[in-house]
Scaffold this motif. Structure first.
Motif, PDB file in Angstrom:
ATOM      1  N   ASP A  64     116.078 -58.560 -90.678  1.00  0.00           N
ATOM      2  CA  ASP A  64     116.987 -57.392 -90.889  1.00  0.00           C
ATOM      3  C   ASP A  64     116.492 -56.096 -89.975  1.00  0.00           C
ATOM      4  OD1 ASP A  64     119.651 -56.083 -91.045  1.00  0.00           O
ATOM      5  OD2 ASP A  64     119.218 -55.650 -93.077  1.00  0.00           O
ATOM      6  N   HIS A  65     116.023 -56.057 -88.768  1.00  0.00           N
ATOM      7  CA  HIS A  65     115.191 -54.890 -88.081  1.00  0.00           C
ATOM      8  C   HIS A  65     115.291 -55.240 -86.708  1.00  0.00           C
ATOM      9  CE1 HIS A  65     112.138 -51.875 -88.710  1.00  0.00           C
ATOM     10  NE2 HIS A  65     111.498 -52.164 -87.609  1.00  0.00           N
ATOM     11  N   PRO A  66     115.480 -53.915 -85.950  1.00  0.00           N
ATOM     12  CA  PRO A  66     115.330 -54.114 -84.532  1.00  0.00           C
ATOM     13  C   PRO A  66     114.360 -54.940 -83.947  1.00  0.00           C
ATOM     14  CG  PRO A  66     115.725 -51.905 -85.329  1.00  0.00           C
ATOM     15  CD  PRO A  66     115.366 -52.615 -86.367  1.00  0.00           C
ATOM     16  N   TYR A  67     114.829 -55.678 -82.762  1.00  0.00           N
ATOM     17  CA  TYR A  67     113.728 -56.446 -82.157  1.00  0.00           C
ATOM     18  C   TYR A  67     113.807 -56.021 -80.657  1.00  0.00           C
ATOM     19  CZ  TYR A  67     117.638 -59.447 -82.057  1.00  0.00           C
ATOM     20  OH  TYR A  67     119.083 -60.196 -81.716  1.00  0.00           O
ATOM     21  N   VAL A  68     112.595 -56.436 -79.744  1.00  0.00           N
ATOM     22  CA  VAL A  68     112.542 -56.530 -78.321  1.00  0.00           C
ATOM     23  C   VAL A  68     112.196 -57.916 -77.982  1.00  0.00           C
ATOM     24  CG1 VAL A  68     112.423 -53.990 -78.154  1.00  0.00           C
ATOM     25  CG2 VAL A  68     110.422 -55.228 -78.341  1.00  0.00           C
ATOM     26  N   PHE A  69     112.408 -57.956 -76.737  1.00  0.00           N
ATOM     27  CA  PHE A  69     111.883 -59.301 -76.256  1.00  0.00           C
ATOM     28  C   PHE A  69     110.597 -58.918 -75.370  1.00  0.00           C
ATOM     29  CE2 PHE A  69     116.050 -60.348 -76.627  1.00  0.00           C
ATOM     30  CZ  PHE A  69     116.336 -61.411 -77.465  1.00  0.00           C
ATOM     31  N   VAL A  70     109.674 -59.722 -75.368  1.00  0.00           N
ATOM     32  CA  VAL A  70     108.247 -59.420 -74.552  1.00  0.00           C
ATOM     33  C   VAL A  70     108.008 -60.788 -73.962  1.00  0.00           C
ATOM     34  CG1 VAL A  70     107.325 -57.728 -76.107  1.00  0.00           C
ATOM     35  CG2 VAL A  70     106.859 -60.064 -76.591  1.00  0.00           C
ATOM     36  N   GLU A  71     106.946 -60.766 -72.956  1.00  0.00           N
ATOM     37  CA  GLU A  71     106.690 -61.904 -72.034  1.00  0.00           C
ATOM     38  C   GLU A  71     106.254 -63.118 -72.868  1.00  0.00           C
ATOM     39  OE1 GLU A  71     103.669 -62.813 -68.481  1.00  0.00           O
ATOM     40  OE2 GLU A  71     103.721 -60.688 -69.179  1.00  0.00           O
ATOM     41  N   GLU A  72     106.656 -64.471 -72.282  1.00  0.00           N
ATOM     42  CA  GLU A  72     106.480 -65.587 -72.865  1.00  0.00           C
ATOM     43  C   GLU A  72     105.074 -65.982 -72.520  1.00  0.00           C
ATOM     44  OE1 GLU A  72     109.222 -69.640 -73.016  1.00  0.00           O
ATOM     45  OE2 GLU A  72     109.219 -68.262 -71.439  1.00  0.00           O
ATOM     46  N   ARG A  73     104.439 -66.805 -73.621  1.00  0.00           N
ATOM     47  CA  ARG A  73     102.963 -67.442 -73.509  1.00  0.00           C
ATOM     48  C   ARG A  73     102.983 -68.746 -72.954  1.00  0.00           C
ATOM     49  NH1 ARG A  73     101.715 -64.952 -79.276  1.00  0.00           N
ATOM     50  NH2 ARG A  73     103.295 -66.202 -79.493  1.00  0.00           N
ATOM     51  N   GLN A  74     101.946 -69.040 -72.217  1.00  0.00           N
ATOM     52  CA  GLN A  74     101.725 -70.251 -71.797  1.00  0.00           C
ATOM     53  C   GLN A  74     101.144 -71.403 -72.521  1.00  0.00           C
ATOM     54  OE1 GLN A  74     102.727 -70.890 -68.266  1.00  0.00           O
ATOM     55  NE2 GLN A  74     103.590 -68.744 -68.634  1.00  0.00           N
ATOM     56  N   GLY A  75     101.384 -72.432 -72.139  1.00  0.00           N
ATOM     57  CA  GLY A  75     100.364 -73.557 -73.278  1.00  0.00           C
ATOM     58  C   GLY A  75     101.152 -73.765 -74.424  1.00  0.00           C
ATOM     59  N   GLU A  76     102.222 -73.573 -74.818  1.00  0.00           N
ATOM     60  CA  GLU A  76     102.832 -73.723 -76.181  1.00  0.00           C
ATOM     61  C   GLU A  76     104.008 -74.723 -75.940  1.00  0.00           C
ATOM     62  OE1 GLU A  76     102.953 -69.930 -78.053  1.00  0.00           O
ATOM     63  OE2 GLU A  76     100.998 -69.888 -77.889  1.00  0.00           O
ATOM     64  N   SER A  77     104.407 -75.464 -76.912  1.00  0.00           N
ATOM     65  CA  SER A  77     105.667 -76.217 -76.959  1.00  0.00           C
ATOM     66  C   SER A  77     106.886 -75.289 -77.210  1.00  0.00           C
ATOM     67  CB  SER A  77     105.577 -77.210 -78.005  1.00  0.00           C
ATOM     68  OG  SER A  77     106.623 -78.005 -78.246  1.00  0.00           O
ATOM     69  N   ARG A  78     108.169 -75.747 -76.952  1.00  0.00           N
ATOM     70  CA  ARG A  78     109.456 -75.283 -77.073  1.00  0.00           C
ATOM     71  C   ARG A  78     109.586 -75.471 -78.506  1.00  0.00           C
ATOM     72  NH1 ARG A  78     111.683 -71.102 -74.608  1.00  0.00           N
ATOM     73  NH2 ARG A  78     113.921 -71.274 -74.731  1.00  0.00           N
ATOM     74  N   THR A  79     109.487 -76.510 -79.069  1.00  0.00           N
ATOM     75  CA  THR A  79     110.010 -76.657 -80.267  1.00  0.00           C
ATOM     76  C   THR A  79     109.124 -77.461 -81.184  1.00  0.00           C
ATOM     77  OG1 THR A  79     112.206 -76.842 -79.631  1.00  0.00           O
ATOM     78  CG2 THR A  79     111.834 -77.838 -81.704  1.00  0.00           C
ATOM     79  N   THR A  80     108.742 -77.041 -82.306  1.00  0.00           N
ATOM     80  CA  THR A  80     107.785 -77.975 -83.220  1.00  0.00           C
ATOM     81  C   THR A  80     108.706 -78.089 -84.483  1.00  0.00           C
ATOM     82  OG1 THR A  80     106.772 -75.846 -84.680  1.00  0.00           O
ATOM     83  CG2 THR A  80     105.691 -76.747 -82.570  1.00  0.00           C
ATOM     84  N   TRP A  81     108.540 -79.660 -84.862  1.00  0.00           N
ATOM     85  CA  TRP A  81     109.516 -79.608 -86.070  1.00  0.00           C
ATOM     86  C   TRP A  81     109.088 -81.125 -86.801  1.00  0.00           C
ATOM     87  CZ3 TRP A  81     115.384 -81.380 -85.244  1.00  0.00           C
ATOM     88  CH2 TRP A  81     115.968 -81.564 -86.315  1.00  0.00           C
TER      89      TRP A  81
END
Ligand code: NAD
Length: 302
Positions: free
Chosen positions: A256-273
Motif C-alpha cells: 500500500d505504497h507508491p512504486y516505480v518500475f526499474v530494469e529487469e535482471r538477467q539469469g533469473e526464472s520468470r516464476t518460482t512455485w
C-alpha cells in the motif's frame, strides 16, 4: 543429553534463524562463519561463534568434533556476483560443501542438512515444481548450489553420512537485508520493499513486475531444517517454499505504497512455485506464516 549442532553460515540471514530455533529447542550450537556476508550481531550469545572459512581444508575436524548434526548453509548466495567471480563462488559454494561432508565423515556426524536452491531448476517446465524436475541452472550460483547438494548426497551415501538437501525458494523475513549485499536478490525483495516504504521512497519493481516468486518466511525455513535433522529418513531432497507464488507487482500492492518500475535482471526464472507435497508427506513440515503476517512482522521490525 542435549544434541550438538554446527551451523555453517550461522551468522547469515537463514542460518541465524536456524541457530535461534535449535537453541530454543535445547541444542548446543556452534556457528562456523567467515562473516563475509553475515553479521556477528545475528548470532545469539549462547551459541559459540568460530570465524572459519568453509573453503579451506584446515580446521574442519576440530570444528566439527562432538557435533551430531551439521547444517551447511555457508555460501556466497547471490546470483549476479556469481557471474562476476564464478571461480571464487565455486570455491565457497562447491568446494566448501565437499569439505563439509568429508569432515562430517571424519568427525562421525550422524546427520548433514545442506542448503540447496530453487534456482537450480532454471525455468521449470512444471508449475508447481516437484523435486524430480530436470535441473537447468541459469547462473554459476544456481549450478553451484546443485553441485553442492549432489556432492553432499553422493559422498554422504558413500561415507555413511545421512544427508538431506533442502531446496529453499524465496526466503524472506528479519535479517534478510545486509548492508554488504543491498538490493541484489529477489530473496530479500520483501525486506527491500519494507525498507523503501519506511524511508518514504517508492518501491522499485523490476521489469514488468509480473514475474512470480514463492516467498517462504524464514522461521518456517528454520523449522524445515529442524524437521530434516530429526527425520528418520537417511537421504532425501525437499523443496521448501510456501507453495503459493505471488507476482512482484501484487507484492508491491500489499505494501500500500507508491512504486516505480526499474530494469529487469538477467539469469533469473520468470516464476518460482514450489510443489511441497513431498516435504509435507515425508518430513511432516508445512509453512505456518502467511505472506501478509510475514510482511507485518517485517514492518514491525524496522
Ligand atoms: P547470507 O549471506 O545471509 O548467509 C550466508 C552466510 O554464509 C553468511 O553468514 C556468510 O558470512 C557465510 N559465508 C559466506 N562465505 C563463507 C565462507 N567461505 N566460509 C564461512 N562462511 C561463509 O545468505 P542466506 O540467504 O542466509 O543463505 C543461506 C543459505 O541458503 C545459502 O546456502 C544460500 O545459497 C541458501 N539459499 C538462500 C535463499 C534465500 O532466499 N535467501 C534461497 C535459496 C537458497
Amino acid at each position: 543429553m542435549s544434541r550438538r549442532a554446527v551451523v555453517t553460515g550461522g551468522a547469515g540471514f537463514i542460518g541465524s534463524h536456524v541457530v535461534d530455533l535449535l537453541l530454543a529447542d535445547g541444542w548446543r550450537v556452534a556457528v562456523l562463519d567467515d562473516l563475509s556476508t553475515g553479521n556477528e550481531a545475528n548470532v545469539d550469545a549462547s551459541a559459540d561463534l568460530i570465524q572459519f572459512d568453509v573453503s579451506t581444508s584446515d580446521g574442519w575436524l576440530s570444528a566439527l568434533r562432538g557435533a551430531d548434526t551439521v547444517f551447511h548453509l555457508a555460501a556466497l548466495p547471490r546470483i549476479q556476483p556469481s557471474f562476476d567471480d564464478p571461480v571464487g563462488h565455486e570455491l565457497v559454494n562447491v568446494v566448501g560443501a565437499i569439505r563439509c561432508v568429508e569432515a562430517c565423515r571424519d568427525a562421525g556426524v550422524r546427520r548433514l542438512v545442506v542448503a540447496g536452491s530453487s534456482s537450480s531448476y532454471g525455468v521449470p517446465r512444471r508449475l508447481p515444481t516437484p523435486e524430480d524436475e530436470p535441473i537447468d541452472p541459469l547462473s554459476p550460483y544456481a549450478l553451484q548450489k546443485y553441485a553442492a547438494e549432489r556432492n553432499c548426497l553422493v559422498l554422504g551415501e558413500r561415507y555413511g553420512v545421512p544427508t538431506i538437501a533442502l531446496r529453499f525458494f524465496n526466503v524472506y523475513g528479519p535479517r534478510s537485508f545486509s548492508e554488504r549485499n543491498p538490493l541484489n536478490a529477489y530473496s530479500s525483495v520483501v525486506g527491500i520493499f519494507a525498507r523503501q516504504k519506511a524511508a518514504g521512497t517508492a518501491l522499485t519493481v523490476t521489469g514488468d513486475g509480473l514475474q512470480k516468486r514463492d516467498f517462504v518466511y524464514v522461521t518456517d525455513v528454520a523449522r524445515a531444517n529442524l524437521a530434516a535433522a530429526i527425520s528418520e529418513r537417511p537421504f532425501g531432497v525437499y523443496n521448501v517454499g510456501a507453495g503459493e507464488p505471488i507476482s512482484i507487482l501484487e507484492l508491491a500492492k500489499l505494501f500500500d505504497h507508491p512504486y516505480v518500475f526499474v530494469e529487469e535482471r538477467q539469469g533469473e526464472s520468470r516464476t518460482t512455485w514450489a510443489d511441497i507435497s513431498r516435504i509435507r508427506a515425508e518430513l511432516g513440515w508445512s509453512p505456518e506464516v502467511s505472506l501478509v503476517e510475514g510482511i507485518e512482522y517485517g514492518e514491525a521490525e524496522l
